[in-house]
Enzyme design. Structure first.
Site, PDB file in Angstrom:
ATOM      1  N   ASP A   1     -11.355   2.977   3.912  1.00 33.16           N
ATOM      2  CA  ASP A   1     -11.717   1.557   3.879  1.00 33.16           C
ATOM      3  C   ASP A   1     -13.219   1.366   3.689  1.00 33.16           C
ATOM      4  O   ASP A   1     -13.672   0.261   3.396  1.00 33.16           O
ATOM      5  CB  ASP A   1     -11.307   0.883   5.200  1.00 33.16           C
TER       6      ASP A   1
ATOM      7  N   LYS B   1       0.839  -1.200   0.000  1.00 34.78           N
ATOM      8  CA  LYS B   1       0.000   0.000   0.000  1.00 34.78           C
ATOM      9  C   LYS B   1       0.877   1.255   0.000  1.00 34.78           C
ATOM     10  O   LYS B   1       0.614   2.210  -0.737  1.00 34.78           O
ATOM     11  CB  LYS B   1      -0.936  -0.004   1.214  1.00 34.78           C
TER      12      LYS B   1
ATOM     13  N   GLN C   1      -4.691  -1.097   9.693  1.00 36.58           N
ATOM     14  CA  GLN C   1      -4.559  -2.432   9.110  1.00 36.58           C
ATOM     15  C   GLN C   1      -5.125  -3.493  10.055  1.00 36.58           C
ATOM     16  O   GLN C   1      -4.797  -3.522  11.238  1.00 36.58           O
ATOM     17  CB  GLN C   1      -3.073  -2.727   8.817  1.00 36.58           C
TER      18      GLN C   1
END
Ligand code: NAP
Length: 310
Positions: A124, A54, A98
């Protein structure tokens, strides 16, 4: 006849090529790049790999991406303090914590943290406000993996409107948003899960099957109507030779890769599905690259919306 390959790498490359100039335009106008704050707690090896890609992809797209690390023994309060700092930061338009979080943080930690991220920085798409907007078909920030599946289908000219779609898996991060996105594009959607009776028969009625369960090779050819499109979201690291040999033929490239590395990331769809499906996404090279491309796009969208006071 072998299924057509749904090429996630090519579609992800196209999305990234669209994002990069828009990032450059934002940077030129605002005097700063869109910013993404990533938080990693502990050192789970798979999470290290995901976060590494990422960061790399964000850098390549011209985004500012910062990683804040916390040790595995950090408390939920420590993590909330980091999230609070990112919520207040003017330089960060997107925040990604995460998952999975270490077990020591408590069973409900993930939900609490996702709720704590500002909805307009929730790249997200896990915040309840964004999930509610998704239900009403007016969301800007939608979970990256199911959004990536939609991009893969649409850019591969798979017809969604009017199709019968079966989503296997009902998680908040993949299965449920996946079903909603298909519904909003006028598919007739069925969601299956571990309590579904006669799942192969239900799946075999579908024109589009999306498998998101985390069970290697679970979806076999008897789940698939001839000519149907099958998208494999599953990614499970496997180190058990018996499992790998059940999935891949002797002499295959995948078996050779396993012999070399002692581990393989495998999908939920058995390779024999390629003999009956009309189109199939591979693992690796299917949905995975799209998840990252959509994260970049969500960060850009969050930055644009914030800069316009939306
Ligand atoms: P999850 O939260 O563990 O949910 C799994 C879902 O699968 C649950 O709804 C569960 O049903 C269902 N399930 C499990 N076993 C089943 C069975 N035998 N029959 C029918 N349904 C079954 O997993 P997730 O986070 O959604 O992830 C699913 C998979 O996608 C994993 O392999 C994950 O690694 C992968 N993934 C990949 C990406 C990517 O970028 N490629 C991104 C996210 C996730 P119940 O609800 O009844 O328990």
């Amino acid at each position: 006849m072998a299924a057509r390959l749904l090429d996630g790498v090519a579609v992800a490359t196209a999305i990234r090529a669209e994002v990069a100039p828009a990032v450059a335009a934002f940077t030129a106008k605002m005097g700063r790049p869109p910013g993404l704050g990533i938080v990693l707690v502990g050192n789970d090896p798979a999470s290290e790999v995901y976060v590494g890609s990422k960061l790399k992809s964000a850098g390549e797209a011209g985004l500012r991406a910062d990683l804040q690390r916390l040790p595995a023994h950090a408390s939920l309060a420590d993590l909330m303090a980091v999230v609070d700092g990112l919520n207040r930061s003017d330089a960060h338009d997107g925040i990604l914590v995460q998952s999975p979080l270490p077990d020591g943080m408590g069973a409900d930690a993930e939900r609490q943290v996702f709720d704590a991220v500002r909805a307009d920085k929730d790249v997200d798409g896990f915040h309840p406000v964004n999930v509610g907007r998704l239900v009403q078909n007016r969301a800007t920030l939608v979970a990256c993996t199911p959004s990536g599946v939609i991009e893969l289908l649409e850019r591969s000219q798979i017809r969604i409107a009017g199709a019968r779609a079966v989503v296997i898996g009902r998680s908040d991060i993949v299965g449920k948003p996946m079903a909603l996105l298909l519904l909003h594009r006028h598919a007739t959607v069925t969601i299956c899960h571990s309590k579904t009776s006669n799942l192969p028969r239900v799946a075999a009625e579908a024109d589009i099957v999306v498998a998101a369960i985390g069970r290697p090779g679970f979806v076999t050819r008897d789940f698939v109507k001839p000519g149907a499109t099958v998208v494999d979201v599953g990614t499970t690291p496997v180190s058990d030779r018996a499992v790998v040999e059940r999935l891949f033929a002797p002499g295959s490239k995948r078996l050779a890769a396993f012999a070399k590395r002692g581990q393989l990331v495998v999908g939920d769809v058995h390779p024999n599905v390629a003999e009956v499906a009309g189109a199939l996404s591979p693992v690796p090279g299917g949905v995975g690259p799209l998840t990252i491309a959509l994260l970049l796009r969500n960060t850009l969208l969050a930055a644009q919306a914030r800069s316009q006071g939306r």
